[in-house]
Design a protein around this motif. Structure first.
Motif, short mmCIF file in Angstrom:
data_model
loop_
_atom_site.label_atom_id
_atom_site.label_comp_id
_atom_site.label_asym_id
_atom_site.label_seq_id
_atom_site.Cartn_x
_atom_site.Cartn_y
_atom_site.Cartn_z
N ARG A 51 6.61 -20.90 -2.13
CA ARG A 51 5.50 -21.20 -1.24
C ARG A 51 5.79 -20.87 0.22
NH1 ARG A 51 7.31 -26.28 -3.03
NH2 ARG A 51 5.52 -26.40 -4.43
N LYS A 52 7.09 -20.78 0.58
CA LYS A 52 7.44 -20.55 1.97
C LYS A 52 7.06 -19.15 2.45
CE LYS A 52 11.34 -23.78 2.06
NZ LYS A 52 12.81 -23.93 2.31
N GLU A 53 6.89 -18.26 1.54
CA GLU A 53 6.57 -16.90 1.95
C GLU A 53 5.08 -16.71 2.28
OE1 GLU A 53 6.14 -13.95 -1.49
OE2 GLU A 53 7.57 -15.43 -2.31
N PHE A 54 4.27 -17.73 2.06
CA PHE A 54 2.83 -17.64 2.32
C PHE A 54 2.50 -18.42 3.61
CE2 PHE A 54 3.28 -17.53 -2.35
CZ PHE A 54 2.85 -16.22 -2.56
N SER A 55 1.67 -17.84 4.43
CA SER A 55 1.30 -18.46 5.70
C SER A 55 0.25 -19.54 5.48
CB SER A 55 0.77 -17.39 6.67
OG SER A 55 -0.44 -16.83 6.17
N VAL A 64 -7.55 -15.73 4.70
CA VAL A 64 -8.94 -16.06 4.37
C VAL A 64 -9.45 -17.05 5.41
CG1 VAL A 64 -8.64 -15.66 1.90
CG2 VAL A 64 -8.25 -17.94 2.85
N PRO A 65 -10.74 -17.09 5.68
CA PRO A 65 -11.30 -18.08 6.61
C PRO A 65 -11.25 -19.48 6.00
CG PRO A 65 -13.06 -16.77 5.63
CD PRO A 65 -11.77 -16.14 5.20
N SER A 66 -10.91 -20.44 6.82
CA SER A 66 -10.82 -21.83 6.33
C SER A 66 -12.18 -22.37 5.90
CB SER A 66 -10.23 -22.72 7.41
OG SER A 66 -11.02 -22.67 8.59
N PHE A 106 -5.83 -23.00 -1.40
CA PHE A 106 -6.12 -23.45 -2.76
C PHE A 106 -5.04 -24.38 -3.33
CE2 PHE A 106 -9.29 -20.11 -4.54
CZ PHE A 106 -10.21 -20.50 -3.58
N LYS A 107 -3.79 -24.18 -2.90
CA LYS A 107 -2.70 -24.87 -3.57
C LYS A 107 -2.06 -25.96 -2.72
CE LYS A 107 0.05 -25.21 -7.18
NZ LYS A 107 -0.46 -25.63 -8.50
N GLU A 108 -1.78 -25.71 -1.48
CA GLU A 108 -0.98 -26.61 -0.68
C GLU A 108 -1.80 -27.62 0.14
OE1 GLU A 108 2.40 -26.87 -0.62
OE2 GLU A 108 2.28 -25.51 -2.33
N SER A 109 -2.95 -27.24 0.59
CA SER A 109 -3.71 -28.12 1.48
C SER A 109 -4.23 -29.36 0.76
CB SER A 109 -4.87 -27.35 2.12
OG SER A 109 -5.80 -26.95 1.13
N GLY A 110 -4.57 -29.22 -0.50
CA GLY A 110 -5.14 -30.35 -1.25
C GLY A 110 -6.60 -30.58 -0.97
N VAL A 111 -7.18 -29.84 -0.05
CA VAL A 111 -8.60 -30.03 0.26
C VAL A 111 -9.47 -29.57 -0.90
CG1 VAL A 111 -10.43 -29.45 1.89
CG2 VAL A 111 -8.08 -29.72 2.69
N CYS A 112 -9.08 -28.48 -1.54
CA CYS A 112 -9.88 -27.97 -2.66
C CYS A 112 -9.90 -28.97 -3.81
CB CYS A 112 -9.31 -26.64 -3.15
SG CYS A 112 -9.72 -25.26 -2.08
#
Length: 453
Positions: free
Chosen positions: A409-413, A369-371, A421-427
């Motif tokens: 989570r390692k299987e997702f780029s 998805v686009p950032s 949505f989950k790892e970045s924490g920006v959302c």
């Protein structure tokens, strides 16, 4: 056309009257004057002994006569410069001046030239009026200026232009130079009168007739009207079954392959209303991949794209046919970022349908998805945008927990929806910033999402 004809008749009458005046003068008044002058010459030759004037006196009298004639001619020119009167008044005035003598021929010539100039000026003015009224764009049904009963409005296909004149063309010929061509409106031409109105509720017999017309006709106008008629009738549940039983679904779906965007839009709208029926969905699923591909490659934010997205949204309300569109997830998110407001709303409704099916979660969160998608969590958007994006985030977060995808989570780029949505924490930061939103509904939704984190 009436005012032009009237002005032309007046101008012609004035010219004829002026010519008549000049002819009368040449035949009567001019001949009398010549006779008098000839008699005076004879008297001068025959009775020269009675004239006792010296040469100087004769010259003085001749100069006085010439001056009187010049004065009479200038006076006549000044008098004929006055506004043109009616025919009898002009003749009476010219006759009275003839009796007084002095420059009758000059007066008549000046009068004739003045009448001619005024007549030509009126003719030019009448031509200008005719041009103005001839080229004015009239609304259909409005009467033409100077014409009794109307019937002079511009026609759409030009077929009826001059139909009234054609009946009288044998008796007299008309001047075609003053006639302006009929306006041509850029509309579709239909040689066939459709037997039904598009908002009529039809029975099975009439629906069969409409389907037969749609199947056999290649006219875009007929196809469009037939599709709109079927789409309106497909809004009623009893006609949804009837159209399917009459074999209408393949006939309508065949037109989604056409290059005409209007026909494709109307076909999508008709299939959209028919797709509310679960049995119809089983027939429409054959064409769902073609609709999806066409929706992605057609012009952005176009009516065809919106109609295709609505059809895809209806087809994905249930879980039966969602797997047929899993390959288009990256395109959906790209369209969510690039589309306008209405496209964003429609594409989010489509993606929310996928988020409500846990079986589609892994494929959904693993797509790229686009950032810039994070910009949708902004208080500047209105309520509908914010509620849809919060619902999308809530459903994905719940599915990740329920499916146990957090541990893998390692299987997702890093460019996947899972990381955004989950790892970045920006959302999460963006959602917390919406807790002070002015809209109460948005604020309640934000608090609900935050309690599930």
């Amino acid at each position: 056309m009436g005012r032009t004809r009237e002005a032309g008749c007046v101008a012609a009458g004035v010219v004829i009257g002026a010519g008549a005046c000049y002819c009368v003068y040449r035949l009567t008044w001019g001949r009398d004057e010549n006779e008098i002058i000839w008699n005076e010459d004879d008297d001068e030759e025959g009775e020269s002994h009675d004239i006792s004037e010296t040469g100087k006196g004769a010259k003085a009298n001749a100069g006085a006569g010439a001056g009187a004639r010049l004065q009479g001619e200038s006076k006549a020119k000044a008098e004929v410069a006055v506004e043109l009167k009616s025919g009898p008044d002009v003749k009476a005035e010219a006759h009275s001046k003839a009796e007084r003598g002095g420059g009758l021929e000059a007066k008549a010539k000046a009068l004739f030239s003045t009448l001619k100039e005024q007549a030509s000026a009126k003719a030019v003015k009448a031509a200008k009026l005719g041009t103005i009224f001839g080229t004015r764009a009239l609304a259909p049904g409005l009467p033409c200026p100077g014409v009794r009963g109307g019937g002079c409005h511009p026609v759409r296909n030009g077929a009826r232009a001059g139909s009234k004149a054609s009946g009288k063309s044998k008796g007299r010929a008309r001047n075609k130079s003053t006639r302006t061509p009929a306006m041509l409106w850029p509309v579709r031409k239909g040689k066939f009168n459709f037997p039904y109105k598009i908002d009529d509720i039809l029975g099975a017999t009439d629906l069969q007739k409409v389907l037969n017309i749609l199947e056999r006709s290649n006219d875009p106008f007929i196809q469009e009207v037939a599709l709109v008629t079927l789409g309106n009738n497909a809004a009623y549940s009893f006609n949804q079954n009837a159209i399917r039983e009459l074999g209408g679904l393949p006939i309508i779906a065949k037109l989604i392959k056409t290059k005409d965007p209007i026909i494709r839009e109307k076909a999508y709208n008709a299939l959209n209303n028919l797709s509310v029926n679960s049995e119809n969905q089983g027939k429409i699923k054959t064409y769902i991949s073609q609709v999806c591909d066409d929706t992605m490659i057609c012009r952005l934010d176009s009516a065809v794209q919106m109609a295709g997205l609505r059809l895809l949204t209806n087809m994905t309300v249930t879980n039966h046919y969602q797997h047929l569109l899993s390959y288009s997830f990256p395109d959906f998110f790209a369209l969510l970022f690039l589309g306008n407001y209405f496209t964003k709303i429609q594409i989010m409704k489509l993606i929310i349908n996928f988020t409500e099916n846990p079986a589609m979660t892994r494929e959904l969160v693993s797509c790229k998805v686009p950032s810039e998608l994070i910009s949708l969590f902004n208080k500047e958007w209105d309520r509908e945008i914010l509620l849809n994006i919060l619902t999308l985030f809530e459903n994905i977060n719940d599915n990740i927990k329920n499916e146990g995808l957090a541990s893998s989570r390692k299987e997702f780029s890093r460019s996947s929806l899972f990381f955004l949505f989950k790892e970045s924490g920006v959302c999460v930061k963006k959602i917390k910033a919406l807790a002070n939103h002015s809209d109460l509904v948005v604020k309640v939704k934000v608090l609900k999402v935050l309690t599930k984190l």
